[in-house]
Design an enzyme around this catalytic site. Structure first.
Site, PDB file in Angstrom:
ATOM      1  N   SER A  20       0.829  -1.209   0.000  1.00 27.35           N
ATOM      2  CA  SER A  20       0.000   0.000   0.000  1.00 27.35           C
ATOM      3  C   SER A  20       0.863   1.257   0.000  1.00 27.35           C
ATOM      4  O   SER A  20       0.332   2.370  -0.077  1.00 27.35           O
ATOM      5  CB  SER A  20      -0.939   0.001   1.211  1.00 27.35           C
ATOM      6  OG  SER A  20      -0.230  -0.189   2.418  1.00 27.35           O
ATOM      7  N   ASN A 107      -2.524  -2.714  12.867  1.00 26.24           N
ATOM      8  CA  ASN A 107      -3.982  -2.556  12.772  1.00 26.24           C
ATOM      9  C   ASN A 107      -4.486  -1.331  13.535  1.00 26.24           C
ATOM     10  O   ASN A 107      -5.291  -0.559  13.028  1.00 26.24           O
ATOM     11  CB  ASN A 107      -4.689  -3.821  13.262  1.00 26.24           C
ATOM     12  CG  ASN A 107      -4.394  -5.011  12.359  1.00 26.24           C
ATOM     13  OD1 ASN A 107      -3.799  -4.842  11.285  1.00 26.24           O
ATOM     14  ND2 ASN A 107      -4.783  -6.198  12.779  1.00 26.24           N
ATOM     15  N   THR A 152     -39.219  27.261 -11.800  1.00 26.09           N
ATOM     16  CA  THR A 152     -39.530  25.882 -11.420  1.00 26.09           C
ATOM     17  C   THR A 152     -39.683  25.168 -12.756  1.00 26.09           C
ATOM     18  O   THR A 152     -40.129  25.776 -13.738  1.00 26.09           O
ATOM     19  CB  THR A 152     -40.841  25.769 -10.601  1.00 26.09           C
ATOM     20  OG1 THR A 152     -41.913  26.286 -11.385  1.00 26.09           O
ATOM     21  CG2 THR A 152     -40.755  26.548  -9.284  1.00 26.09           C
ATOM     22  N   HIS A 153     -39.266  23.931 -12.820  1.00 23.30           N
ATOM     23  CA  HIS A 153     -39.243  23.182 -14.088  1.00 23.30           C
ATOM     24  C   HIS A 153     -38.387  23.892 -15.141  1.00 23.30           C
ATOM     25  O   HIS A 153     -38.607  23.718 -16.333  1.00 23.30           O
ATOM     26  CB  HIS A 153     -40.650  22.958 -14.647  1.00 23.30           C
ATOM     27  CG  HIS A 153     -41.630  22.471 -13.620  1.00 23.30           C
ATOM     28  ND1 HIS A 153     -41.852  21.134 -13.360  1.00 23.30           N
ATOM     29  CD2 HIS A 153     -42.406  23.155 -12.729  1.00 23.30           C
ATOM     30  CE1 HIS A 153     -42.748  21.013 -12.393  1.00 23.30           C
ATOM     31  NE2 HIS A 153     -43.092  22.226 -11.975  1.00 23.30           N
ATOM     32  N   SER A 274     -11.869  27.020 -27.578  1.00 23.62           N
ATOM     33  CA  SER A 274     -11.955  25.829 -28.413  1.00 23.62           C
ATOM     34  C   SER A 274     -10.815  25.872 -29.409  1.00 23.62           C
ATOM     35  O   SER A 274     -10.414  26.947 -29.861  1.00 23.62           O
ATOM     36  CB  SER A 274     -13.297  25.827 -29.142  1.00 23.62           C
ATOM     37  OG  SER A 274     -13.194  25.109 -30.357  1.00 23.62           O
ATOM     38  N   LYS A 280     -15.409  30.695 -29.004  1.00 20.53           N
ATOM     39  CA  LYS A 280     -15.869  29.988 -27.807  1.00 20.53           C
ATOM     40  C   LYS A 280     -15.282  30.487 -26.497  1.00 20.53           C
ATOM     41  O   LYS A 280     -14.114  30.837 -26.423  1.00 20.53           O
ATOM     42  CB  LYS A 280     -15.520  28.499 -27.946  1.00 20.53           C
ATOM     43  CG  LYS A 280     -16.384  27.787 -28.938  1.00 20.53           C
ATOM     44  CD  LYS A 280     -17.781  27.600 -28.413  1.00 20.53           C
ATOM     45  CE  LYS A 280     -18.118  26.126 -28.494  1.00 20.53           C
ATOM     46  NZ  LYS A 280     -19.190  25.774 -27.623  1.00 20.53           N
ATOM     47  N   ASN A 282     -15.770  28.512 -23.080  1.00 18.23           N
ATOM     48  CA  ASN A 282     -16.470  27.366 -22.493  1.00 18.23           C
ATOM     49  C   ASN A 282     -16.335  27.337 -20.969  1.00 18.23           C
ATOM     50  O   ASN A 282     -15.284  27.680 -20.435  1.00 18.23           O
ATOM     51  CB  ASN A 282     -15.925  26.055 -23.071  1.00 18.23           C
ATOM     52  CG  ASN A 282     -16.287  25.899 -24.536  1.00 18.23           C
ATOM     53  OD1 ASN A 282     -17.328  26.382 -24.976  1.00 18.23           O
ATOM     54  ND2 ASN A 282     -15.424  25.256 -25.295  1.00 18.23           N
ATOM     55  N   GLU A 287     -18.223  22.532 -15.690  1.00 12.46           N
ATOM     56  CA  GLU A 287     -18.614  21.192 -16.157  1.00 12.46           C
ATOM     57  C   GLU A 287     -17.849  20.111 -15.404  1.00 12.46           C
ATOM     58  O   GLU A 287     -18.381  19.043 -15.103  1.00 12.46           O
ATOM     59  CB  GLU A 287     -18.361  21.068 -17.655  1.00 12.46           C
ATOM     60  CG  GLU A 287     -19.279  21.951 -18.474  1.00 12.46           C
ATOM     61  CD  GLU A 287     -18.837  22.031 -19.930  1.00 12.46           C
ATOM     62  OE1 GLU A 287     -19.385  21.292 -20.745  1.00 12.46           O
ATOM     63  OE2 GLU A 287     -17.917  22.818 -20.232  1.00 12.46           O
ATOM     64  N   TYR A 314      -9.802  -7.091  11.627  1.00 12.57           N
ATOM     65  CA  TYR A 314      -9.167  -6.534  10.442  1.00 12.57           C
ATOM     66  C   TYR A 314      -9.082  -7.551   9.314  1.00 12.57           C
ATOM     67  O   TYR A 314      -8.732  -8.709   9.537  1.00 12.57           O
ATOM     68  CB  TYR A 314      -7.743  -6.055  10.799  1.00 12.57           C
ATOM     69  CG  TYR A 314      -6.983  -5.491   9.613  1.00 12.57           C
ATOM     70  CD1 TYR A 314      -7.102  -4.153   9.262  1.00 12.57           C
ATOM     71  CD2 TYR A 314      -6.163  -6.312   8.837  1.00 12.57           C
ATOM     72  CE1 TYR A 314      -6.416  -3.641   8.169  1.00 12.57           C
ATOM     73  CE2 TYR A 314      -5.471  -5.802   7.745  1.00 12.57           C
ATOM     74  CZ  TYR A 314      -5.605  -4.466   7.413  1.00 12.57           C
ATOM     75  OH  TYR A 314      -4.935  -3.958   6.334  1.00 12.57           O
ATOM     76  N   GLN A 319      -7.280  -2.310   3.494  1.00  6.87           N
ATOM     77  CA  GLN A 319      -6.191  -1.492   2.963  1.00  6.87           C
ATOM     78  C   GLN A 319      -6.686  -0.640   1.790  1.00  6.87           C
ATOM     79  O   GLN A 319      -6.149   0.422   1.513  1.00  6.87           O
ATOM     80  CB  GLN A 319      -5.054  -2.416   2.518  1.00  6.87           C
ATOM     81  CG  GLN A 319      -3.849  -1.726   1.940  1.00  6.87           C
ATOM     82  CD  GLN A 319      -2.645  -2.652   1.947  1.00  6.87           C
ATOM     83  OE1 GLN A 319      -2.023  -2.852   2.968  1.00  6.87           O
ATOM     84  NE2 GLN A 319      -2.325  -3.218   0.798  1.00  6.87           N
ATOM     85  N   LYS A 322      -8.083   3.543   1.625  1.00  4.29           N
ATOM     86  CA  LYS A 322      -7.441   4.848   1.485  1.00  4.29           C
ATOM     87  C   LYS A 322      -7.563   5.499   0.108  1.00  4.29           C
ATOM     88  O   LYS A 322      -7.892   6.690   0.031  1.00  4.29           O
ATOM     89  CB  LYS A 322      -5.979   4.741   1.933  1.00  4.29           C
ATOM     90  CG  LYS A 322      -5.897   4.644   3.470  1.00  4.29           C
ATOM     91  CD  LYS A 322      -4.540   4.259   3.998  1.00  4.29           C
ATOM     92  CE  LYS A 322      -4.243   2.789   3.977  1.00  4.29           C
ATOM     93  NZ  LYS A 322      -5.156   1.944   4.782  1.00  4.29           N
TER      94      LYS A 322
HETATM   95  N1  ARG Z   1      -1.190  -1.467   5.140  1.00 10.79           N
HETATM   96  C1  ARG Z   1      -2.215  -1.945   5.992  1.00 10.79           C
HETATM   97  C2  ARG Z   1      -3.503  -1.171   5.757  1.00 10.79           C
HETATM   98  O1  ARG Z   1      -3.453  -0.190   5.129  1.00 10.79           O
HETATM   99  C3  ARG Z   1      -1.815  -1.808   7.417  1.00 10.79           C
HETATM  100  C4  ARG Z   1      -2.369  -2.836   8.342  1.00 10.79           C
HETATM  101  C5  ARG Z   1      -1.792  -4.150   8.037  1.00 10.79           C
HETATM  102  N2  ARG Z   1      -2.117  -5.105   8.997  1.00 10.79           N
HETATM  103  C6  ARG Z   1      -1.960  -6.408   8.787  1.00 10.79           C
HETATM  104  N3  ARG Z   1      -2.272  -7.189   9.711  1.00 10.79           N
HETATM  105  N4  ARG Z   1      -1.508  -6.856   7.682  1.00 10.79           N
HETATM  106  O2  ARG Z   1      -4.567  -1.540   6.175  1.00 10.79           O
END
Ligand code: ARG
Length: 457
Positions: A20, A107, A152-153, A274, A280, A282, A287, A314, A319, A322
């Site tokens: 990660s 964790n 409205t509409h 454009s 143009k 734009n 958008e 966990y 992972q 994120k």
């Molecule tokens: N890189 C892991 C995550 O983002 C960290 C936790 C990993 N824990 C494990 N028991 N492998 O969630």
């Protein structure tokens, strides 16, 4: 870091799918802060010696300076930001680095880092939205009397003021910020010390680490602490709601900037040309704000789907929490900044707005209301009479207030000269004095109250 029970290392693909670090390197500041709080507590509790605690703390500072200067090294073998930081620490201070992970697991570490990061993301979004609210207030004040058609509409309905219209968005963003604040309050408990899932046998002080990291206290259940990401989902739902509001404002700018409307001309800074059509201008940024709302919604869906089937505690699926949160944060920040820029710099074409408000029979309700008030006609009947007056004006190709009195009296002879006082768009908006209504005096009151609210925050 965990190779003791293995004879062989992981395959290259195993390393890659497991890593990660390409994305969680964004957590490095939070990871260092979490480790600093943890090691200070370990030292204070006598779980590591004060010499080791000090060496680790100084080492972490040195690692932070390196990351600041050179970026975080991306090494798949080290998996994630937690291992990369610990590895860098051991390169700095040697064996003592190995004591940092006492009474801690990745964790609870990642849950802590991610809460810290999301807390900052919430604060950033809220500050950005506040700047946008401030911009809306300024433009609303400038245009508290500027008449435009209310729709409205997307059909001309009743005249409103541009100030009132802009203040509608002020209210939406106020609710978005309240949602963010609400999510922040629930997020602000510290999972550090939950360890892998069951807590730890070491005599840790969770209150101390929580308070060092600015949390209101420790989380109450170790399993829950490492296995839920609802704080991130709450942030995403608030981000989605804000992006929906941004998208609607963006859509209005797109419509208003079109030639048939011509309500707004975007500044050069917020327009694009454009490559083939030289005339143009734009509204690309607007958008894209509209488009990005869809992507932010995708981020929310992504995390919800990741979480929905996971048993406690966990699982590595987590992972994947994120990337969608990072992406949503980046997109939301851009959208808020772009809308703020557009609001601040747009030229509103109040002549066009007024012209359209006057031409769309937008004061028909005022005529019906007049019949109710001045002639005692029941509203339903007044509605019908007014409909006939509109049809007459349309047939004659004139506005309602341009119909001569004889023509109006042919429709209903209870109408007299005084009706012209209510048929102008200015009279119409001025009459909408109910609380929350579009009368310029009410809009000014709303702006003053809003300004006070923002100042007192
Ligand atoms: N890189 C892991 C995550 O983002 C960290 C936790 C990993 N824990 C494990 N028991 N492998 O969630």
């Amino acid at each position: 870091m965990w190779g003791g029970r293995f004879a062989e290392g992981p395959s290259a693909v195993m390393r890659e799918i497991n890593a990660s670090i390409p994305f969680d390197k964004r957590l490095w500041r939070q990871d260092i802060a979490g480790s600093q709080a943890h090691v200070a507590m370990l030292g204070k509790q006598g779980i590591v010696s004060s010499e080791d605690a000090q060496a680790i703390s100084e080492g972490l500072d040195a690692v932070a300076s390196d990351f600041e200067a050179d970026g975080v090294p991306v090494d798949y073998a080290l998996e994630d930001i937690h291992m990369v930081t610990e590895n860098a620490l051991s390169e700095k201070i040697g064996e003592a680095a190995g004591r940092l992970h006492t009474a801690r697991s990745r964790n609870d570490q990642v849950a802590t880092d991610f809460r810290l990061w999301t807390r900052d993301a919430i604060d950033e979004a809220s500050a950005g939205l506040k700047a946008l609210q401030t911009a809306l207030l300024a433009r609303a004040e400038e245009h508290a009397d500027s008449v435009m058609p209310g729709f409205t509409h997307l059909q001309s309905a009743q005249p409103v003021t541009l100030g009132h219209h802009l203040m509608a968005y002020y209210e939406m963003f106020a609710r978005d910020r309240a949602r963010l604040a609400d999510a922040r309050a629930r997020l602000n408990l510290c999972p550090l010390g939950a360890a892998a899932l069951a807590g730890t046998g070491f005599p840790i002080d969770r209150e101390a680490t929580a308070s060092a990291l600015g949390f209101d206290g420790p989380t109450r259940n170790s399993l829950d602490s490492v296995s839920d990401r609802d704080f991130a989902i709450e942030y995403l739902t608030a981000a989605v709601q804000a992006s929906l509001h941004l998208s609607r404002l963006a859509e209005e700018f797109v419509i208003w900037a079109s030639q048939p409307f011509g309500f707004v001309s975007l500044s050069d800074q917020w327009s694009t040309g454009s490559s083939i059509m030289p005339q143009k201008r734009n509204p690309d940024a607007a958008e894209l704000v509209r488009g990005h709302a869809g992507r932010i919604m995708g981020c929310m869906t992504s995390l919800m789907v990741s979480m929905k089937g996971l048993p406690l505690a966990y699982s590595k699926d987590m992972q994947d929490d994120k990337p969608p949160v990072f992406e949503a944060h980046d997109l939301l920040g851009l959208c808020i900044a772009a809308m703020t820029g557009m609001v601040e710099s747009a030229s509103f074409r109040t002549d066009r707005m007024r012209g359209l408000a006057e031409s769309g029979f937008a004061t028909a309700t005022d005529l019906a209301d007049w019949l109710v008030r001045e002639a005692g006609v029941p509203f339903r009947q007044a509605h019908h009479i007014t409909g006939r007056a509109v049809a007459r004006a349309e047939a004659d190709g004139v506005r309602l207030d341009q119909l001569p009195l004889e023509a109006l009296r042919e429709v209903d002879d209870r109408i007299d000269q005084r009706v012209y006082d209510v048929l102008s768009v200015d009279a119409s908006v001025a009459s909408r004095m109910s609380f929350g209504g579009t009368a310029p005096s009410r809009v000014r009151e709303a702006i003053a109250a809003a300004r006070k609210t923002l100042e007192e925050e």
